[in-house]
Design an enzyme around this catalytic site. Structure first.
Site, short mmCIF file in Angstrom:
data_model
loop_
_atom_site.label_atom_id
_atom_site.label_comp_id
_atom_site.label_asym_id
_atom_site.label_seq_id
_atom_site.Cartn_x
_atom_site.Cartn_y
_atom_site.Cartn_z
CB VAL A 1 6.13 12.83 -5.88
CG1 VAL A 1 6.31 12.40 -7.33
CG2 VAL A 1 6.97 11.98 -4.94
CD GLU B 1 -14.98 1.01 7.79
OE1 GLU B 1 -14.06 1.73 7.35
OE2 GLU B 1 -14.79 -0.04 8.42
CG ASP C 1 -5.60 2.41 -3.06
OD1 ASP C 1 -5.50 1.22 -2.76
OD2 ASP C 1 -6.36 3.20 -2.47
CB ALA D 1 -5.33 -1.16 3.87
CD GLN D 2 -7.43 -8.58 3.15
OE1 GLN D 2 -7.37 -9.78 3.29
NE2 GLN D 2 -8.56 -7.96 3.09
P1 FAD Z 1 -2.29 5.56 0.79
O1 FAD Z 1 -2.59 4.85 2.07
O2 FAD Z 1 -3.32 6.45 0.22
O3 FAD Z 1 -0.95 6.37 0.94
C1 FAD Z 1 -0.40 7.18 -0.05
C2 FAD Z 1 0.74 7.98 0.55
O4 FAD Z 1 1.34 8.76 -0.46
C3 FAD Z 1 0.27 8.94 1.65
O5 FAD Z 1 1.13 8.85 2.76
C4 FAD Z 1 0.39 10.31 0.99
O6 FAD Z 1 0.70 11.35 1.91
C5 FAD Z 1 1.55 10.08 0.01
N1 FAD Z 1 1.52 10.97 -1.14
C6 FAD Z 1 0.46 11.20 -1.97
N2 FAD Z 1 0.80 12.07 -2.92
C7 FAD Z 1 2.10 12.41 -2.69
C8 FAD Z 1 3.02 13.26 -3.34
N3 FAD Z 1 2.68 13.96 -4.43
N4 FAD Z 1 4.26 13.35 -2.85
C9 FAD Z 1 4.65 12.65 -1.75
N5 FAD Z 1 3.82 11.83 -1.09
C10 FAD Z 1 2.56 11.70 -1.55
N6 FAD Z 1 -8.95 -0.95 3.02
C11 FAD Z 1 -8.96 -2.14 3.70
O7 FAD Z 1 -8.29 -3.10 3.29
N7 FAD Z 1 -9.73 -2.29 4.83
C12 FAD Z 1 -10.45 -1.28 5.37
O8 FAD Z 1 -11.11 -1.44 6.41
C13 FAD Z 1 -10.45 -0.01 4.69
N8 FAD Z 1 -11.12 1.05 5.21
C14 FAD Z 1 -11.02 2.27 4.62
C15 FAD Z 1 -11.63 3.37 5.23
C16 FAD Z 1 -11.52 4.63 4.67
C17 FAD Z 1 -12.16 5.80 5.36
C18 FAD Z 1 -10.78 4.81 3.45
C19 FAD Z 1 -10.66 6.18 2.84
C20 FAD Z 1 -10.18 3.71 2.83
C21 FAD Z 1 -10.27 2.44 3.40
N9 FAD Z 1 -9.63 1.33 2.83
C22 FAD Z 1 -9.67 0.11 3.49
C23 FAD Z 1 -8.82 1.46 1.59
C24 FAD Z 1 -7.35 1.69 1.95
O9 FAD Z 1 -7.22 2.70 2.90
C25 FAD Z 1 -6.50 2.01 0.71
O10 FAD Z 1 -6.66 0.97 -0.21
C26 FAD Z 1 -5.02 2.14 1.13
O11 FAD Z 1 -4.85 3.27 1.94
C27 FAD Z 1 -4.10 2.21 -0.09
O12 FAD Z 1 -2.78 2.27 0.36
P2 FAD Z 1 -1.66 2.99 -0.51
O13 FAD Z 1 -0.35 2.65 0.14
O14 FAD Z 1 -1.83 2.69 -1.94
O15 FAD Z 1 -1.94 4.54 -0.39
#
Ligand code: FAD
Length: 405
Positions: free
Chosen positions: A81, A170, A300, A317-318
């Site tokens: 995107v 972590e 997020d 993630a939750q």
């Molecule tokens: P994301 O999981 O970040 O996914 C975004 C997606 O969009 C990805 O697949 C990416 O490839 C895609 N994307 C991005 N930009 C583009 C683009 N321009 N075009 C096309 N695709 C794109 N939360 C918990 O609840 N419990 C935990 O134990 C926990 N541990 C964590 C540990 C680590 C190391 C990290 C970094 C985070 C942790 N979190 C945890 C937080 C959690 O991972 C995030 O809140 C969660 O991943 C958010 O989900 P999301 O769907 O918003 O985005």
């Protein structure tokens, strides 16, 4: 009647679970559902610290999107995107445009570097499979290089992690498990390697119960992690990190700085003209933006306020997974001509932070968990997500079953 086009951007927890929920709840003739993601796989962001440390291979963390989605029900487009144009109901991607009737933005997070000098240029972040793989290889390369140089270079063996929040803690937990293995493999005395965690706040794990914080710090210190708490990172260069604590400046020679101290919403959303706070869009109760009735935000990228504290919920993630269920439900209502959309309230079931493979801390319900039992709970949480995402087959393929490791 024309079938509405539902377009979901990003296959993270929010986007992927929206697609899976729609796949289950909408008939093929009710809507066209398209998921756009830059990779052919979905990854579990919450496992990336293990991949970055090298304690878990990244293929365990990523899942092929086509293995989870039914292509007869959800069309997957692998593309990046570039910008979103809500007035024209259009999204620009690297390889073309896509139009929508309803849009779900789930583009996730990126690092917030707060303007700290050199951080963006010289520090690593744990934010994707690619970035985690780079950190693992960088650390291994430095260990391999160490005994190949006439002058022993301590910069190669000092690993500095910025931030003692959830991700930082972590990650150092995994490093504490991995470093002894690397030392054996590369013939380096363990005491030569430093794992240093630098945190600006007056405590590690801000917001956690003090008894859990104390347990976590003691456990990690016993495994050789050094903490610099109340220490502000001032500058990062290719071979050093400077911080200030108690008005004293200190410089650590290092070429490995991993920044785990701040995230913001994906900047594409802000650049597309949505009103954001640190890149996150404040949404209505039903997860739609204030300006557009046809744009939902998940994960997020969304900002929701906790009424009890009057502060934003942390991005997790939750919450992303729960929001996806709500968004899919509301989309189903709209597609079927309904108007009454459901409001979203997170149900926080607990939080567990790992401290390496066999140790953790956390709160589940009102119960505090320490050590091995917390570590087992962490694996239960991980496995429950796999079951939700892809059923028993996916759980058997990618699940974490060794409760002693
Ligand atoms: P994301 O999981 O970040 O996914 C975004 C997606 O969009 C990805 O697949 C990416 O490839 C895609 N994307 C991005 N930009 C583009 C683009 N321009 N075009 C096309 N695709 C794109 N939360 C918990 O609840 N419990 C935990 O134990 C926990 N541990 C964590 C540990 C680590 C190391 C990290 C970094 C985070 C942790 N979190 C945890 C937080 C959690 O991972 C995030 O809140 C969660 O991943 C958010 O989900 P999301 O769907 O918003 O985005």
């Amino acid at each position: 009647m024309k079938k509405p086009n539902i377009v979901i951007l990003g296959a993270g927890y929010g986007g992927m679970m929206t697609a899976v929920n729609l796949q289950k709840s909408l008939g093929v003739n009710e809507a066209h559902v398209t998921l756009v993601n830059k990779h052919s796989y979905h990854y579990q962001t919450t496992w990336l610290h293990e991949n970055a440390a090298g304690t878990l291979h990244h293929d365990r963390t990523r899942i092929k999107i086509n293995e989870v989605l039914n292509s007869g029900k959800v069309n997957f487009v692998q593309d990046t995107v570039v910008s979103i144009h809500p007035e024209e109901k259009k999204v620009k991607m690297a390889n073309g445009d896509i139009e929508y009737d309803y849009l779900v933005i789930g583009l996730g997070f990126e690092a917030e570097t707060f303007g700290i000098s050199g951080l963006k240029e010289h520090a690593f972040t744990i934010s994707s499979i690619n970035s985690a793989r780079l950190i693992r290889q960088h650390i291994e390369y430095n260990f391999a290089k160490y005994n190949n140089e006439r002058e022993k270079n301590q910069e190669r063996l000092n690993i500095v992690v910025g931030g003692a929040g959830f991700t930082g803690i972590e990650f150092v937990g995994e490093l504490a498990n991995r470093v002894p293995e690397l030392c054996k493999e590369y013939d380096i005395p363990r005491e030569q390697v430093r794992i240093i965690n630098v945190e600006a706040a007056p405590t590690a794990l801000p917001g956690f119960d003090p008894a859990l914080v104390e347990y976590a710090m003691n456990s990690l210190e016993a495994k050789g992690v050094e903490f610099k708490i109340g220490a502000m990172i001032k500058e990062v260069t290719p071979n050093s990190l400077v911080f200030e604590k108690d008005e004293q400046r200190e410089e650590i020679p290092t070429n490995t700085v991993v920044w785990a101290a701040g995230v913001r919403g994906n900047s594409i959303v802000e650049a597309s003209g949505f009103e954001t706070m640190r890149g996150r869009v404040k949404v209505r109760e039903d997860m739609r933006t204030n300006e557009y009735d046809d744009v939902f935000i998940v994960g997020d990228s969304a900002l929701i306020i906790n009424e009890e504290t009057d502060r934003p919920y942390p991005p997790t993630a939750q919450i992303a997974i729960q929001q996806a269920e709500n968004v899919a439900h509301n989309l189903k209502t709209l597609v079927r001509g309904g108007k009454d959309l459901e409001g979203f309230t997170p149900k926080i079931q607990g939080t567990v932070a790992s401290l390496g493979h066999d140790d953790a801390i956390g709160v589940v319900g009102s119960k505090k968990l320490f050590g091995w039992s917390a570590s087992v709970m962490k694996k239960v949480i991980d496995n429950r997500y796999l079951l939700k995402l892809g059923g028993f087959g996916l759980l058997m393929k990618k699940g974490k079953f060794n409760i002693f490791h």
